[in-house]
Design a protein around this motif. Structure first.
Motif, PDB file in Angstrom:
ATOM      1  N   VAL A  62       0.835  -1.201   0.000  1.00  0.00           N
ATOM      2  CA  VAL A  62       0.000   0.000   0.000  1.00  0.00           C
ATOM      3  C   VAL A  62       0.868   1.249   0.000  1.00  0.00           C
ATOM      4  O   VAL A  62       0.549   2.257  -0.635  1.00  0.00           O
ATOM      5  N   MET A  63       2.012   1.175   0.697  1.00  0.00           N
ATOM      6  CA  MET A  63       2.914   2.332   0.734  1.00  0.00           C
ATOM      7  C   MET A  63       3.420   2.668  -0.674  1.00  0.00           C
ATOM      8  O   MET A  63       3.530   3.841  -1.046  1.00  0.00           O
ATOM      9  N   VAL A  64       3.727   1.640  -1.466  1.00  0.00           N
ATOM     10  CA  VAL A  64       4.133   1.906  -2.849  1.00  0.00           C
ATOM     11  C   VAL A  64       3.017   2.628  -3.584  1.00  0.00           C
ATOM     12  O   VAL A  64       3.264   3.483  -4.435  1.00  0.00           O
ATOM     13  N   GLY A  65       1.787   2.282  -3.239  1.00  0.00           N
ATOM     14  CA  GLY A  65       0.652   2.926  -3.894  1.00  0.00           C
ATOM     15  C   GLY A  65       0.635   4.442  -3.693  1.00  0.00           C
ATOM     16  O   GLY A  65       0.063   5.172  -4.500  1.00  0.00           O
ATOM     17  N   ARG A  66       1.280   4.913  -2.621  1.00  0.00           N
ATOM     18  CA  ARG A  66       1.328   6.358  -2.372  1.00  0.00           C
ATOM     19  C   ARG A  66       2.341   7.063  -3.267  1.00  0.00           C
ATOM     20  O   ARG A  66       2.424   8.301  -3.269  1.00  0.00           O
ATOM     21  N   HIS A  67       3.133   6.273  -4.011  1.00  0.00           N
ATOM     22  CA  HIS A  67       4.229   6.842  -4.797  1.00  0.00           C
ATOM     23  C   HIS A  67       3.801   8.055  -5.616  1.00  0.00           C
ATOM     24  O   HIS A  67       4.417   9.106  -5.590  1.00  0.00           O
ATOM     25  N   VAL A  68       2.685   7.873  -6.317  1.00  0.00           N
ATOM     26  CA  VAL A  68       2.286   8.889  -7.285  1.00  0.00           C
ATOM     27  C   VAL A  68       1.788  10.167  -6.607  1.00  0.00           C
ATOM     28  O   VAL A  68       1.726  11.219  -7.215  1.00  0.00           O
ATOM     29  N   ARG A  69       1.440  10.085  -5.329  1.00  0.00           N
ATOM     30  CA  ARG A  69       0.957  11.282  -4.622  1.00  0.00           C
ATOM     31  C   ARG A  69       2.018  11.853  -3.690  1.00  0.00           C
ATOM     32  O   ARG A  69       1.714  12.669  -2.824  1.00  0.00           O
ATOM     33  N   THR A  70       3.240  11.371  -3.780  1.00  0.00           N
ATOM     34  CA  THR A  70       4.298  11.882  -2.902  1.00  0.00           C
ATOM     35  C   THR A  70       5.489  12.327  -3.740  1.00  0.00           C
ATOM     36  O   THR A  70       5.565  12.050  -4.939  1.00  0.00           O
ATOM     37  N   ASP A 116       8.745  13.549   7.411  1.00  0.00           N
ATOM     38  CA  ASP A 116       7.306  13.797   7.594  1.00  0.00           C
ATOM     39  C   ASP A 116       6.511  13.061   6.526  1.00  0.00           C
ATOM     40  O   ASP A 116       5.497  12.424   6.815  1.00  0.00           O
ATOM     41  N   GLU A 117       6.991  13.184   5.289  1.00  0.00           N
ATOM     42  CA  GLU A 117       6.268  12.539   4.195  1.00  0.00           C
ATOM     43  C   GLU A 117       6.221  11.034   4.406  1.00  0.00           C
ATOM     44  O   GLU A 117       5.191  10.391   4.240  1.00  0.00           O
ATOM     45  N   GLU A 118       7.375  10.468   4.795  1.00  0.00           N
ATOM     46  CA  GLU A 118       7.458   9.030   5.018  1.00  0.00           C
ATOM     47  C   GLU A 118       6.466   8.602   6.100  1.00  0.00           C
ATOM     48  O   GLU A 118       5.775   7.590   5.956  1.00  0.00           O
ATOM     49  N   ALA A 119       6.401   9.397   7.166  1.00  0.00           N
ATOM     50  CA  ALA A 119       5.477   9.062   8.251  1.00  0.00           C
ATOM     51  C   ALA A 119       4.034   9.137   7.751  1.00  0.00           C
ATOM     52  O   ALA A 119       3.204   8.286   8.085  1.00  0.00           O
ATOM     53  N   ALA A 120       3.750  10.153   6.903  1.00  0.00           N
ATOM     54  CA  ALA A 120       2.387  10.307   6.383  1.00  0.00           C
ATOM     55  C   ALA A 120       2.037   9.128   5.477  1.00  0.00           C
ATOM     56  O   ALA A 120       0.906   8.618   5.509  1.00  0.00           O
ATOM     57  N   ILE A 121       3.015   8.674   4.676  1.00  0.00           N
ATOM     58  CA  ILE A 121       2.778   7.536   3.792  1.00  0.00           C
ATOM     59  C   ILE A 121       2.393   6.319   4.622  1.00  0.00           C
ATOM     60  O   ILE A 121       1.414   5.627   4.350  1.00  0.00           O
ATOM     61  N   ARG A 122       3.177   6.098   5.672  1.00  0.00           N
ATOM     62  CA  ARG A 122       2.930   4.930   6.514  1.00  0.00           C
ATOM     63  C   ARG A 122       1.554   5.011   7.181  1.00  0.00           C
ATOM     64  O   ARG A 122       0.784   4.049   7.180  1.00  0.00           O
ATOM     65  N   ARG A 123       1.236   6.205   7.690  1.00  0.00           N
ATOM     66  CA  ARG A 123      -0.041   6.368   8.374  1.00  0.00           C
ATOM     67  C   ARG A 123      -1.203   6.098   7.424  1.00  0.00           C
ATOM     68  O   ARG A 123      -2.121   5.352   7.721  1.00  0.00           O
ATOM     69  N   ARG A 150      10.952   6.042  -0.467  1.00  0.00           N
ATOM     70  CA  ARG A 150       9.929   6.004  -1.501  1.00  0.00           C
ATOM     71  C   ARG A 150      10.510   5.431  -2.790  1.00  0.00           C
ATOM     72  O   ARG A 150       9.891   4.595  -3.452  1.00  0.00           O
ATOM     73  N   ILE A 151      11.719   5.898  -3.154  1.00  0.00           N
ATOM     74  CA  ILE A 151      12.350   5.421  -4.378  1.00  0.00           C
ATOM     75  C   ILE A 151      12.726   3.940  -4.261  1.00  0.00           C
ATOM     76  O   ILE A 151      12.522   3.156  -5.184  1.00  0.00           O
ATOM     77  N   GLY A 152      13.252   3.575  -3.094  1.00  0.00           N
ATOM     78  CA  GLY A 152      13.637   2.182  -2.883  1.00  0.00           C
ATOM     79  C   GLY A 152      12.444   1.246  -3.023  1.00  0.00           C
ATOM     80  O   GLY A 152      12.556   0.173  -3.607  1.00  0.00           O
ATOM     81  N   ARG A 153      11.302   1.670  -2.482  1.00  0.00           N
ATOM     82  CA  ARG A 153      10.102   0.843  -2.612  1.00  0.00           C
ATOM     83  C   ARG A 153       9.684   0.746  -4.065  1.00  0.00           C
ATOM     84  O   ARG A 153       9.275  -0.321  -4.537  1.00  0.00           O
ATOM     85  N   ALA A 154       9.799   1.851  -4.783  1.00  0.00           N
ATOM     86  CA  ALA A 154       9.421   1.830  -6.197  1.00  0.00           C
ATOM     87  C   ALA A 154      10.319   0.845  -6.953  1.00  0.00           C
ATOM     88  O   ALA A 154       9.842   0.078  -7.797  1.00  0.00           O
ATOM     89  N   TRP A 155      11.618   0.839  -6.641  1.00  0.00           N
ATOM     90  CA  TRP A 155      12.523  -0.114  -7.294  1.00  0.00           C
ATOM     91  C   TRP A 155      12.092  -1.544  -7.022  1.00  0.00           C
ATOM     92  O   TRP A 155      12.024  -2.370  -7.917  1.00  0.00           O
ATOM     93  N   GLN A 156      11.792  -1.806  -5.748  1.00  0.00           N
ATOM     94  CA  GLN A 156      11.417  -3.175  -5.427  1.00  0.00           C
ATOM     95  C   GLN A 156      10.122  -3.564  -6.140  1.00  0.00           C
ATOM     96  O   GLN A 156       9.981  -4.687  -6.632  1.00  0.00           O
ATOM     97  N   ALA A 157       9.209  -2.610  -6.222  1.00  0.00           N
ATOM     98  CA  ALA A 157       7.947  -2.880  -6.898  1.00  0.00           C
ATOM     99  C   ALA A 157       8.197  -3.235  -8.366  1.00  0.00           C
ATOM    100  O   ALA A 157       7.625  -4.189  -8.903  1.00  0.00           O
ATOM    101  N   ILE A 158       9.085  -2.481  -9.016  1.00  0.00           N
ATOM    102  CA  ILE A 158       9.385  -2.757 -10.419  1.00  0.00           C
ATOM    103  C   ILE A 158       9.997  -4.142 -10.567  1.00  0.00           C
ATOM    104  O   ILE A 158       9.689  -4.890 -11.496  1.00  0.00           O
ATOM    105  N   ARG A 159      10.852  -4.476  -9.619  1.00  0.00           N
ATOM    106  CA  ARG A 159      11.501  -5.783  -9.673  1.00  0.00           C
ATOM    107  C   ARG A 159      10.462  -6.890  -9.527  1.00  0.00           C
ATOM    108  O   ARG A 159      10.551  -7.932 -10.166  1.00  0.00           O
ATOM    109  N   GLU A 160       9.467  -6.645  -8.706  1.00  0.00           N
ATOM    110  CA  GLU A 160       8.481  -7.681  -8.440  1.00  0.00           C
ATOM    111  C   GLU A 160       7.491  -7.827  -9.588  1.00  0.00           C
ATOM    112  O   GLU A 160       7.173  -8.930  -9.997  1.00  0.00           O
TER     113      GLU A 160
END
Lengths: 257, 353, 307
Positions: free
Chosen positions: A103-111, A127-134, B203-213
């Motif tokens: 789900v956190m990856v899903g926030r990619h496009v809005r962060t 802060d952003e990371e914490a917001a993503i997690r929340r 955020r970038i690291g997660r995106a990389w892992q997602a692409i790999r998966e």
């Protein structure tokens, strides 16, 4: 319903693979706030339509207008940016990431955080990371699998995987949520829970496009339904009308004997 | 933050730091050659961690990584040697090298990163060869790289009056050139470890892992896969460029021979053998693969003499033979690497079941 | 004009050698998706085995052509055994492992074979004894030799043999089925292990023949010769679309032609700035450019993303 503003308009979308015409000039209109069903027999072109709309395929003709502006073909990440999120018929989760991470990856496009933010880990990034997690935790709770947050996605049960995929799609803050056969392989209880979830999402203001085989689910849930057969639109109307249309019955059962 | 600094972990940290500080002096007792080997182990760990961003995190198979190392090395060689009569300071050259390597990475990556795995591998491999061939031949009609002879008399790292190549006495302790480079390399390596670690959990690291998966699912949730891959590629390249610069300064000499395909392959082997995507594993891989061939160099002749009373096989080839066998055996018995990440180990365990 | 024709002839000869080696890569890749990096070394071993056999037989008074036939046969047998063992010992245990593991294994095997060869045959260049009398032919201002004719002929015959095997025999059908879908082929009773082994064996046999060709053409051999040759051949396979037999053949010939023409004309093209020692760049530059526009190679199938 017809006074609601238009969210998505498909204009004569055509797609063929070699000689096979998968979509023949399909035009339809999805309005804001409705649950819109797309049904049809196997191979009717439903998923192809989805893939064209979400940018995985480039249509051979026609196009889409979404929230007042045309959708660029061949750029799936653009579609998500514009506010179209989807799930997949055969569930495509990031199997070796935890449910929460999915789900956190899903926030990619809005962060925003980039490489330098990640390396420096400055205040804004933290802060952003914490917001993503929340937000991710909230969404897991919303779809009802918050107790599985730290499990690898591939270890979740089938029904939970479907929910997780929906949570991940919701994380992108879509205006339009496209669900590709979400009830496939579910038993009666699970389907009922899914129906409740979808109604909740709609009540929260997200428009939903639903591809589904379970006719009962579609007819009970959707405001309007479109039927595809052999890549062509047969009818687009409210369930009560669609249900009794002879062309639809023919498409499903074959030429009446 | 404080949960990391328990008394036990602080003690561990102090011990590791002490070991890192003492290591070059311990190695120095066996001769400066061992300090140089140690330095190369760290330099390769640095390179391997750079490549780890590309291969381990983003899942892109790069067989031409050495080309970026070469760009960095030649940048340093050309800007700080009598060859062109330029002697720029290190704080200017190192960033220039990194930027040029990054640009080379972007140049190669932009058109080719859409290719699927094995095709990307061969394209990067070809790129590496092209760079090497150019270095080998750009001595005519205008002499840029001095061809196969390479460039000599390259400036060492000099900070103010502090020359890294010379022996000097600091607080009554005699520190040799290689030992000084050791500390510089350790600092750089700690830097790249930090970068790896922070990137992985971002955020970038997660995106990389997602692409790999699952690349299609990653696209569908709005990840611009091309840009994010390019980012990994360019970052890896920049680290390669920095390592190359240090290599040129440390050796005082560069020639195309140091940048052959087998070097790219060795660095990839370090990443995979150690445990792809797992930072401690990659470091282990790099250190082992640097030390092992050197240790074999010393062991091969005496062992043969002890076993057969004479030297039967050419030591150089026997050494490489053992090395090749080691690669095969490790992959045979530990296909996820010597020290894979806990997740990977779990994956494997499941597969066996 | 005569330079053009001359370079085309040279390119065709070199290209048929590439094609023969490329087939070994493409067969293995097509069936199991593995880049068998050690294939170049198998070819090298083939060359060196052939040298040993031919030298020995010629010294004991056998006519060179006959000795050559024995040399090819011996090299083929050794390489087939080698290819089979490589698959059995090194690759088979890794079939379920992560994608990069077999690649590293292949590299390890390649290092082992190279150094083994160095121990057996030494680190010096070896002369390949002439197998047939080298006569020169003239044609429209270009010249070619009997050796070149032989190479192209043998290559054409071997490749026709391969096509017959793949498209006209039961084993070939099993191979194609496994390449399409191993699981379904397995259900239909195809023994995947046997198919994969045969791909290695057949590819290695072709490699051995190619090794003898290289030896007779350049008249020398060396334990390091396999690496660049293998690399070029693999490039040819990718150029044609890896996994595709016709693609490997066409890619090989094309690569030979590109290199020969490139080497002949690069000076003129760049106004003398780049000389013929840039020959090796062509292979890779063309590869990169082709893949930019045709990501699956010239004759590769388009692999669309499936959602």
């Amino acid at each position: 319903m017809s006074d609601l503003p238009v969210l998505l308009e498909a204009r004569a979308v055509a797609k063929h693979f070699g000689g096979v015409k998968a979509l023949r000039d399909v035009s339809l209109t999805i309005r804001q706030g409705e649950v819109y069903g797309l049904i049809g027999p196997n191979g009717a072109g439903k998923t192809t339509f989805f893939n064209c709309m979400t940018g995985l395929y480039v249509p051979d003709g026609g196009g889409f207008v979404f929230a007042g502006a045309p959708l660029v073909a061949d750029a799936p990440h653009r579609a998500a940016e514009r506010g179209i999120a989807r799930t997949f018929q055969n569930i495509r989760l990031f199997g070796n990431m935890t449910a929460l991470e999915n789900v956190m990856v899903g926030r990619h496009v809005r962060t925003r955080a980039g490489v330098f933010g990640a390396i420096l880990r400055n205040g804004a990034t933290r802060d952003e990371e914490a917001a993503i997690r929340r937000r991710a935790e909230e969404l897991l709770h919303y779809v009802g699998i918050d107790d599985r947050a730290d499990d690898l996605a591939k270890n979740l049960s089938y029904g939970d995987q479907r929910r997780l995929e929906i949570a991940r799609a919701l994380a992108t803050e879509p205006k339009l949520l496209c669900l590709d056969e979400p009830a496939a392989g579910m038993n009666g209880t699970e389907t009922e829970e899914l129906r409740v979830l979808i109604e909740g999402i709609r009540a929260d203001g997200t428009t939903i496009l639903l591809i589904e085989h379970d006719v009962k689910l579609v007819m009970g849930l959707c405001d309007r339904v479109a039927v595809l057969d052999y890549g062509a639109l047969v009818i687009e109307d409210v369930p009560a009308v669609v249900q009794h249309d002879p062309r639809v019955i023919e498409a499903y059962i074959g030429v009446a004997a | 933050m404080n949960k990391w600094l328990t008394p036990r972990s602080s003690l561990g940290l102090v011990l590791v730091a002490a070991a890192l500080i003492a290591l070059p002096f311990i190695a120095g007792m066996g001769g400066q050659a061992w300090v140089r080997i140690l330095n190369f182990a760290i330099l390769y760990a640095f390179l391997a961690l750079g490549l780890n961003i590309v291969v381990g995190f983003a899942g892109l198979l790069d067989l031409g990584y050495i080309a970026f190392y070469a760009v960095g090395a030649y940048t340093w060689a050309l800007l700080a040697s009598p060859h062109f009569g330029l002697h720029l300071p290190f704080w200017a050259i190192l960033p220039i090298g990194a930027v040029l390597a990054c640009a080379a990475g972007a140049l190669l990556g932009a058109p080719t990163l859409k290719l699927r795995g094995d095709y990307l591998a061969i394209v990067t491999l070809g790129f590496g060869e092209i760079v090497r061939i150019f270095m080998n031949n750009l001595n005519a009609p205008v002499n840029i790289t001095n061809g196969a002879q390479g460039i000599t008399l390259i400036d060492p790292v000099i900070i103010g009056q502090f020359k890294f190549s010379a022996t000097s006495t600091i607080f009554g302790i005699t520190v040799s050139g290689p030992q000084k480079y050791y500390y510089l390399l350790v600092l750089l390596a700690l830097g790249v470890i930090l970068v790896n670690y922070r990137l992985q959990h971002s955020r970038i690291g997660r995106a990389w892992q997602a692409i790999r998966e699952d690349e299609i699912a990653a696209k569908a949730i709005g990840i611009n896969t091309r840009n994010v891959k390019l980012l990994a590629f360019a970052m890896g390249a920049s680290f390669g460029g920095i390592a190359g610069g240090i290599f040129a300064a440390m050796q005082g000499f560069v020639s195309p021979e140091s940048f052959s395909l087998i070097e790219s392959i060795m660095i990839l082997a370090m990443v995979v053998l150690g445990g792809m995507g797992h930072i401690p594993g990659v470091i282990l891989g790099a250190v082992l693969l640097t030390i092992l061939p050197e240790a074999l160099r010393y062991a091969v002749v005496p062992v043969q003499k002890a076993l057969f009373g004479e030297v039967l096989a050419d030591p150089e080839s026997l050494r490489m033979l053992v090395f090749g066998l080691a690669l095969v055996l490790v992959m045979r018995f530990r296909p996820a690497g010597l020290w894979p990440s806990p997740e990977r180990r779990r994956e494997l365990a499941e597969k066996v079941r | 004009m005569d330079i053009l024709l001359q370079q085309i002839i040279n390119g065709l000869v070199q290209g048929s050698i590439y094609a023969m080696v490329a087939l070994g890569y493409t067969m293995v890749y097509g069936i199991m998706g593995l880049i068998n990096f050690a294939h170049g070394e198998v070819v090298m071993i083939g060359t060196l085995v052939a040298i040993s056999i031919v030298t020995l037989l010629v010294q004991s008074g056998m006519p060179p052509a006959l000795a050559g036939a024995f040399g090819v046969a011996g090299a083929a047998l050794v390489c087939m055994a080698l290819g089979w063992s490589l698959e059995r010992v090194a690759y088979r245990p890794l079939r379920q492992a992560q994608r990069l593991a077999p690649l590293i294994t292949a590299i390890g095997c390649s290092i082992v074979l190279q150094n083994l060869a160095m121990m057996i045959w030494g680190r010096n260049y070896m002369t390949f004894p002439p197998l047939i009398e080298k006569t020169q032919f003239e044609f429209a201002g270009a010249s070619f030799t009997s050796v070149q004719v032989m190479i192209v002929t043998v290559a054409a015959l071997s490749m026709s043999g391969l096509l017959f095997l793949v498209y006209r025999t039961k084993l070939g059908m099993a191979m194609r089925a496994t390449a399409q879908n191993p699981a379904v082929a397995g259900l239909m009773g195809v023994n995947a292990n046997r198919v994969i082994s045969s791909a290695f064996v057949v590819g290695s046999a072709l490699g051995a023949v190619a090794g003898v060709m290289v030896g007779t053409y350049y008249e020398i051999a060396h334990y390091q010769m396999g690496f660049m040759l293998g690399l070029k051949a693999f490039t040819a396979a990718v150029l044609g679309g890896i996994g595709n037999l016709a693609g490997a053949m066409a890619g090989g010939v094309l690569l030979g032609l590109i290199e020969a023409l490139g080497a002949g004309y690069i000076g003129d093209l760049t106004g003398g700035f780049l000389g013929s020692h840039y020959q090796d760049i062509f292979a890779f530059a063309v590869l990169i450019i082709v893949l930019m526009f045709r990501p699956s190679g010239l004759f590769g199938e388009k692999t669309g993303d499936r959602a």
